[in-house]
Design a protein around this motif. Structure first.
Motif, short mmCIF file in Angstrom:
data_model
loop_
_atom_site.label_atom_id
_atom_site.label_comp_id
_atom_site.label_asym_id
_atom_site.label_seq_id
_atom_site.Cartn_x
_atom_site.Cartn_y
_atom_site.Cartn_z
N MET A 175 0.85 -1.20 0.00
CA MET A 175 0.00 0.00 0.00
C MET A 175 0.88 1.24 0.00
O MET A 175 1.85 1.32 0.76
N PHE A 176 0.57 2.20 -0.90
CA PHE A 176 1.33 3.43 -1.03
C PHE A 176 0.36 4.60 -0.93
O PHE A 176 -0.82 4.52 -1.31
N SER A 177 0.84 5.75 -0.42
CA SER A 177 0.08 7.01 -0.39
C SER A 177 1.06 8.14 -0.60
O SER A 177 1.99 8.32 0.19
N ASN A 178 0.88 8.88 -1.69
CA ASN A 178 1.81 9.94 -2.04
C ASN A 178 1.02 11.12 -2.60
O ASN A 178 0.35 10.98 -3.63
N GLN A 179 1.08 12.26 -1.89
CA GLN A 179 0.40 13.48 -2.33
C GLN A 179 -1.08 13.24 -2.56
O GLN A 179 -1.68 13.74 -3.51
N GLY A 180 -1.70 12.44 -1.71
CA GLY A 180 -3.13 12.18 -1.81
C GLY A 180 -3.50 11.06 -2.76
O GLY A 180 -4.67 10.69 -2.86
N VAL A 181 -2.53 10.46 -3.51
CA VAL A 181 -2.81 9.35 -4.42
C VAL A 181 -2.57 8.05 -3.66
O VAL A 181 -1.45 7.80 -3.18
N CYS A 182 -3.60 7.22 -3.57
CA CYS A 182 -3.53 5.96 -2.81
C CYS A 182 -3.46 4.81 -3.80
O CYS A 182 -4.24 4.74 -4.75
N THR A 183 -2.52 3.89 -3.55
CA THR A 183 -2.28 2.76 -4.45
C THR A 183 -2.23 1.49 -3.65
O THR A 183 -1.58 1.43 -2.58
N LEU A 184 -2.91 0.43 -4.16
CA LEU A 184 -2.83 -0.92 -3.60
C LEU A 184 -2.25 -1.82 -4.69
O LEU A 184 -2.83 -1.94 -5.77
N GLU A 185 -1.08 -2.44 -4.42
CA GLU A 185 -0.43 -3.34 -5.39
C GLU A 185 -0.63 -4.78 -4.94
O GLU A 185 -0.32 -5.13 -3.79
N ILE A 186 -1.16 -5.61 -5.84
CA ILE A 186 -1.38 -7.04 -5.56
C ILE A 186 -0.31 -7.80 -6.34
O ILE A 186 -0.28 -7.76 -7.57
N ARG A 187 0.57 -8.49 -5.65
CA ARG A 187 1.73 -9.14 -6.26
C ARG A 187 1.35 -10.51 -6.81
O ARG A 187 0.89 -11.37 -6.08
N LYS A 188 1.50 -10.68 -8.14
CA LYS A 188 1.26 -11.96 -8.83
C LYS A 188 -0.06 -12.59 -8.37
O LYS A 188 -0.07 -13.64 -7.71
N PRO A 189 -1.18 -11.99 -8.68
CA PRO A 189 -2.47 -12.49 -8.18
C PRO A 189 -2.83 -13.83 -8.79
O PRO A 189 -2.36 -14.19 -9.87
N SER A 190 -3.66 -14.58 -8.09
CA SER A 190 -4.23 -15.83 -8.54
C SER A 190 -5.76 -15.65 -8.58
O SER A 190 -6.29 -14.62 -8.15
N PRO A 191 -6.48 -16.63 -9.13
CA PRO A 191 -7.95 -16.47 -9.17
C PRO A 191 -8.58 -16.24 -7.79
O PRO A 191 -9.66 -15.65 -7.69
N TYR A 192 -7.87 -16.69 -6.71
CA TYR A 192 -8.43 -16.49 -5.38
C TYR A 192 -8.33 -15.05 -4.90
O TYR A 192 -8.92 -14.68 -3.89
N ASP A 193 -7.54 -14.20 -5.58
CA ASP A 193 -7.40 -12.80 -5.20
C ASP A 193 -8.52 -11.93 -5.77
O ASP A 193 -8.56 -10.72 -5.54
#
Length: 1173
Positions: free
Chosen positions: A1104-1122
């Motif tokens: 999870m990242f937050s920079n200057q009001g921009v929020c980002t969620l990164e999902i690493r190598k997702p599978s169908p269960y994600d």
């Protein structure tokens, strides 16, 4: 032969010529023996045997007549001129009068050279003239930049008679080498040649001059006529010097022409040192011995003590008894005989007795060679073989042949051949010509003989004349005639000379002359004439050439097969010949192919006929016939046309075996090979989730099986095949079924015995070095009793730890132990314990091993945890006792945990009361060991007790204070002083890390009123509180007081609000996915991410990242269960807000979105997480 020992007064010293040190031996033509490169002349001399260096004894030989072999050398130089790689201009043979100057020039082209080449000038075969430069010899070199040519000059100044002889120039550059020889002839002012004095020949060039010390060998190179010199009584100068008074040395040297008096005195001094009284030898060796070649020499020494052991040496090498070397003992005398002396025996010898030795030199002299049978004049005809024969006094002697005074040097291209049969020497001239008419002479070291050869033409007779011929074109034309003489001739055609070529050969064998034309052509027709050389006779003949039809198939294969690729255009052009031009007819299966515009058609031209197929098809394969016909005859040929294509793709390959990073695959050949044999196969592979194929072999695989390697363990792969023939590469086969490489782990490591009791054995080990993608499920521990091979499994279930206790063992038994690692691929190789283990508990005295960092005071801050591990040894399990400052430890405040190998003292939150000395005692039976640990718990200090303003002046304030009562259980390291304006009361640091308890504060603002405070500091930091001055310090000023205006604060607070919402997203399994939105709010809102209404906390698969009001969620190598509903929530004091989106994860199989799991080989199915792809 008499046995020479010591040289008498009337003997002539003749130093024998040993082999040249580095000159290779030249050999004569077939039928001759190898000739020596260097020989020694033995004129009369009074030179003693020890006089002069060995270099004097290895001088080149000179022949009686003194004729220079320059002519033949010049011919040889010209013949080899094309082999020259460096020299573009070579020194030429020259003539100079006595007292005049002459210059020899050599030039080297420098276009391909990176640096200057190396040049050397030699006289004779070995004398390097670089060291002889002086007033008579100068060496110069220059470089012309425009022409890039190096010029090297050798200038001889005021030439003397002894300068005459053969010279050589050698040029080297890296691996290139070039050389040339040239001669210098010095003409004398008088016509007579003085007789040779060996003393003058071997004397040095003079003392005190520029070339002083130069060894002058030219006395042996002067011309001299072959005549018997009057024998003079020889005087041994060496004996005169040995017996003379030192004051008479110069007189004797001047009288006998010896100028190297210094060298003679050095040699005399050495010999006199040798002749000192010896404790081992009663009589030593003579200074020198001389013997004729083939003779026998006798060395004698007399020992003072006959018991001493004697060893003989030649050039430092010990001599062993043999048929050549014979040793005798006669009382105190020790004798060595050398039989059949050769030139190689010319050397230095010495004999040792105990620690002493004496030496001598042996000179082997070769007797002069005499001509015993003279040459005879010969008359011969041209072309005949001529043999000039003579006999000399010794077998295999070295002689030289001359033609009109120039030496004959036979070579590979020379018509001269020299043959030696014992004492008989023969000069053979093959195919004599008029140019061979001359005076020939043979020369030895002791005489010469000459004879005249006259060569004339024989009367010519025509034995077989030329005959007229009529031949077909392509046939061989052979014009042959025979004349009575072995002479060459010239051929002409229609009055023009005939030139040889690959097709036309002129043959001359003895008296037969032939003109052979391998394949007759129309232009070969004409009038041919043969004219013998030196005769006016002509032999004519006419040749008539006829040309029937002919089909030329030289450009086709041996079976006349033409191969064409399907879909291409074939234009088969067949050259034809015939006069008149023949008519061509093409046919297939008895059906003629017409000329026109069809897909298959024939085309006719004057010198060729063509078969054209516009778009080749498979059905066009077959045999095609071509028929030619004209007035001279007919011709027929069959041509096979083969239409080929790329092969069909093979069927999908089968994977039969799988390893950790390899597999074994096989396949069947394609059903159709395209009409051309299969040359091999290309193999490709890819990861199952990838679309990129990778070539595995760059050289064709000839077999139908292959072993791919270097795959990633645990990743699913697919493979496919391409078939290759001479036309090209087929389409790919269908992919194989997916497979996953898996392998067993490596063996466990470091298997050791942890503890032993009377009935148990505890083993421990380390995990395998290589585990692989299949993971590690556990371990199996096995044991067997000594003397048996029955291994018993000690654990019923897999061991998940690296330690296990084997129970139920009999006391005093010996067992072997091994452990295996288990995973999905099976059991690894076992790890054995190296020796049997005795099941019996052993008492081990206790030993406390205090860590190094605990051997000094252990310091921790208040509130920190104290966790000390102190290992120890001892068996059986020891008893442990802890004490603090001599008293028992309160276990409610300090936790102590003991194990079999260590003890741990743990304090969750340290307090200053925990400081002190901790004593540990370990006891096993009657054995005791103890250790002490000092623990110091420190805290931040208290503030100073009192801060006072001592004085105020100008812009300065003087402060004093007293140290704090509480130093935090650590030394005070300094103070920090701060100031504050009374108006704002904002504190600013003035001084840090100050060590005194008084200070002066400067550069204060005039007109302001200040308060001051002081912090105490130790190793833990500043004190929590500071002591402030009770009164303020006013910095007085003059003028009006300025009052700052009062402003109301602006309210920037705002409830959270999303400015950019989340959007629904599709992701691909195995590739990272991101969700983005933007939010604003004041105070800064707290961001929380949720999946399916569940907060995401400390999950490594999410970032999870937050920079200057921009929020980002990164999902690493997702599978169908994600996949699911993701929510972003923003909260601050004024409110909260949420926003949602949906994420769907797709799995791609062979380019198609399909759900499910990958396919595995039997026995290898397992669930692969998305990170494996």
């Amino acid at each position: 032969m008499p046995e020479p020992t010591k040289k008498e007064e009337n003997e002539v010293p003749a130093p024998a010529p040993p082999p040249a040190p580095e000159e290779p031996h030249k050999e004569k033509e077939a039928g001759t023996t190898p000739a020596k490169d260097e020989e020694e002349v033995s004129p009369p001399s009074a030179l003693p045997p020890g006089l002069g260096s060995r270099a004097l004894e290895r001088k080149d030989s000179e022949w009686s007549l003194g004729e220079s072999p320059g002519g033949e050398e010049h011919d040889k130089q010209n013949a080899n001129s094309q082999l020259s790689t460096l020299l573009i201009e070579k020194p030429q043979t020259g003539t100079v009068k006595v007292g005049e100057n002459i210059t020899f020039t050599a030039k080297v082209k420098a276009e391909d050279l990176l640096r200057k080449p190396t040049i050397k000038w030699f006289k004779g075969k070995w004398m390097d003239l670089a060291s002889k430069a002086g007033k008579h010899l100068q060496l110069k070199e220059s470089f012309e930049r425009h022409s890039r040519v190096y010029t090297f000059e050798m200038q001889i100044i005021k030439a003397k008679e002894n300068f005459a002889g053969n010279y050589r120039c050698e040029v080297t550059y890296k691996d290139k080498f070039d050389s040339c020889s040239f001669d210098l002839e010095v003409r004398e002012s008088t016509g007579t040649t003085p007789s040779i004095d060996i003393r003058s020949a071997f004397k040095r060039s003079g003392e005190g001059q520029e070339d002083a010390g130069e060894l002058d060998f030219s006395g042996l190179l002067k011309r001299r006529e072959v005549k018997q010199q009057e024998e003079e009584p020889e005087i041994d100068v060496w004996d005169l010097l040995k017996n003379a008074n030192p004051s008479e040395y110069e007189k004797i040297a001047f009288q006998y022409g010896i100028t190297d008096l210094r060298g003679m005195l050095k040699r005399l001094k050495r010999m006199r040192r040798v002749e000192k009284k010896s404790a081992a030898f009663a009589k030593i060796l003579d200074p020198a011995y001389q013997v004729d070649k083939g003779g026998k020499v006798r060395f004698v020494v007399e020992l003072a003590d006959p018991k001493l052991e004697v060893k003989w040496y030649k050039n430092g090498q010990e001599i062993r008894p043999s048929t050549k070397y014979i040793f005798e003992h006669k009382g105190c005398e020790r004798i060595m005989f050398i039989n059949n002396c050769a030139l190689t025996d010319d050397s230095e010898y010495y004999v040792t007795a105990g620690d002493e030795k004496c030496s001598t030199e042996l000179f082997v002299r070769e007797p002069p060679i005499m001509v015993t049978k003279q040459l005879e004049d010969i008359n011969a005809y041209c072309g005949e073989r001529v043999e000039l024969e003579c006999e000399v006094s010794e077998d295999d002697a070295n002689v030289k042949w001359f033609k009109n005074g120039e030496e004959i040097i036979p070579g590979p291209k020379s018509r001269y051949r020299i043959k030696c049969e014992g004492k008989k020497h023969i000069l053979i001239i093959e195919g004599a010509t008029k140019a061979d008419s001359a005076e020939y002479s043979v020369m030895t070291t002791g005489g010469q003989s000459s004879a005249k050869l006259s060569v004339d033409l024989k009367p010519l007779k025509i034995l077989t004349p030329l005959t007229d011929q009529t031949v077909k074109i392509g046939k061989e034309i052979c014009l042959k005639c025979e004349i009575s003489e072995h002479i060459p001739g010239k051929w002409t055609k229609n009055g023009l000379p005939v030139q040889e070529s690959d097709r036309l050969k002129i043959v001359h064998k003895g008296r037969i002359h032939k003109l052979v034309i391998a394949s007759a052509l129309i232009e070969d027709e004409g009038d041919y004439v043969f004219t013998p050389d030196a005769y006016s006779v002509t032999l004519p003949a006419k040749v008539h050439v006829v040309d029937p039809p002919k089909i030329i198939l030289d450009g086709l294969d041996a079976d006349n097969t033409v191969t064409v690729i399907a879909g291409n255009k074939l234009r088969l052009e067949i050259p034809i010949s015939g006069e008149p031009p023949p008519k061509a007819i093409w046919s297939r299966a008895d059906k003629a192919i017409a000329e026109g515009s069809g897909r298959i058609r024939a085309e006719s031209y004057p010198d060729s006929s063509s078969l054209v197929i516009d778009v080749a098809e498979r059905d066009d394969s077959g045999v095609y016939h071509i028929n030619l016909k004209n007035e001279a005859g007919e011709a027929h040929a069959s041509i096979k046309i083969k239409v080929v294509d790329i092969p069909d793709p093979p069927v999908a390959p089968n994977v039969t075996e799988v390893g950790d990073d390899w597999c074994v695959m096989n396949w069947e050949p394609p059903a159709y090979d395209g009409g051309s044999p299969i040359l091999g196969y290309f193999i490709e592979r890819k990861k199952k989730q990838s679309s990129r194929w990778m070539r595995l072999n760059f050289e064709l695989c000839k077999e139908t099986t292959f072993e791919p390697k270097k795959m990633i363990e645990g990743v699913a792969y697919e493979v496919r095949i391409f078939a290759v023939n001479a036309v090209g590469v087929s389409k790919p086969s269908m992919p194989s079924k997916p497979f996953v490489p898996l392998a067993v782990t490596s063996p466990p490591t470091l298997l050791t015995v942890d503890s032993v009791t009377d009935s148990t054995v505890t083993m421990k080990w380390r995990p395998p070095d290589q585990i692989g993608a299949a993971g590690l499920d556990g371990y199996v521990l096995e044991y067997c009793f000594e003397g048996t091979e029955d291994w018993v499994v000690a654990n019923t279930d897999l061991i998940d730890k690296t330690k296990f206790t084997i129970t139920g063992l009999p006391t005093d038994a010996k067992i072997f132990v091994r452990v295996k690692a288990i995973n999905a691929a099976g059991a690894s190789e076992p790890k054995y314990y190296s020796q049997p283990i005795l099941v019996k508990e052993i008492i081990e005295p206790p030993k406390i091993r205090v860590p190094r960092h605990l051997k000094q005071t252990y310091i921790r801050r208040v509130g920190e945890a104290v966790n000390l591990v102190i290992p120890f040894q001892g068996k059986p399990r020891p008893e442990l006792t802890w004490k603090k400052d001599g008293a028992e430890i309160d276990k409610n405040q300090i936790n102590i945990r003991n194990s079999e190998t260590d003890t741990i003292i743990f304090i969750r939150k340290a307090e200053r009361s925990h400081s002190g000395k901790y004593d540990l005692e370990v006891k096993v039976d009657k054995y005791v060991d103890s250790a002490s640990i000092d623990i110091q718990i420190v805290d931040r200090p208290g503030p100073p007790e009192l801060v006072k303003i001592e004085d105020v002046w100008g812009e300065n304030v003087a402060l004093t204070w007293t140290p704090p009562k509480d130093d935090g259980n650590a030394a005070i390291t300094g103070y920090t002083i701060q100031k504050a304006d009374k108006k704002s009361m904002e504190w600013f640091t003035v001084i840090e890390h100050y060590h005194r308890t008084n200070a002066t504060i400067t550069e204060l603002v005039i007109g302001n009123e200040y308060y001051f405070r002081v912090f105490a500091e130790n190793m833990c930091g500043l004190s929590e509180d500071a002591t402030m001055t009770k009164e303020s310090a006013v910095i007085a000023k003059d003028g009006k007081v300025y009052k700052n205006p009062v402003y109301d604060d602006f309210d920037f607070t705002e409830a959270p609000m999303f400015t950019q919402p989340l959007v629904n997203t599709y992701a691909v399994a195995g590739y990272n996915a991101t969700l983005n939105c933007s939010v604003r709010g004041n105070p800064k809102p707290k961001i929380t991410w949720m999946k399916n209404k569940v907060a995401i906390v400390d999950d490594p698969r999410y970032r999870m990242f937050s920079n200057q009001g921009v929020c980002t969620l990164e999902i690493r190598k997702p599978s169908p269960y994600d996949g699911g509903t993701y929510c972003c929530k923003a909260v601050n004091d004024l409110g909260e807000v949420e926003i949602e989106c949906k994420l769907e994860v797709k799995v791609i199989y062979q380019g198609v979105d399909t759900p499910g799991q990958p396919v595995f080989l039997e026995g290898q199915q397992q669930l692969l997480h998305s990170k494996d792809f």
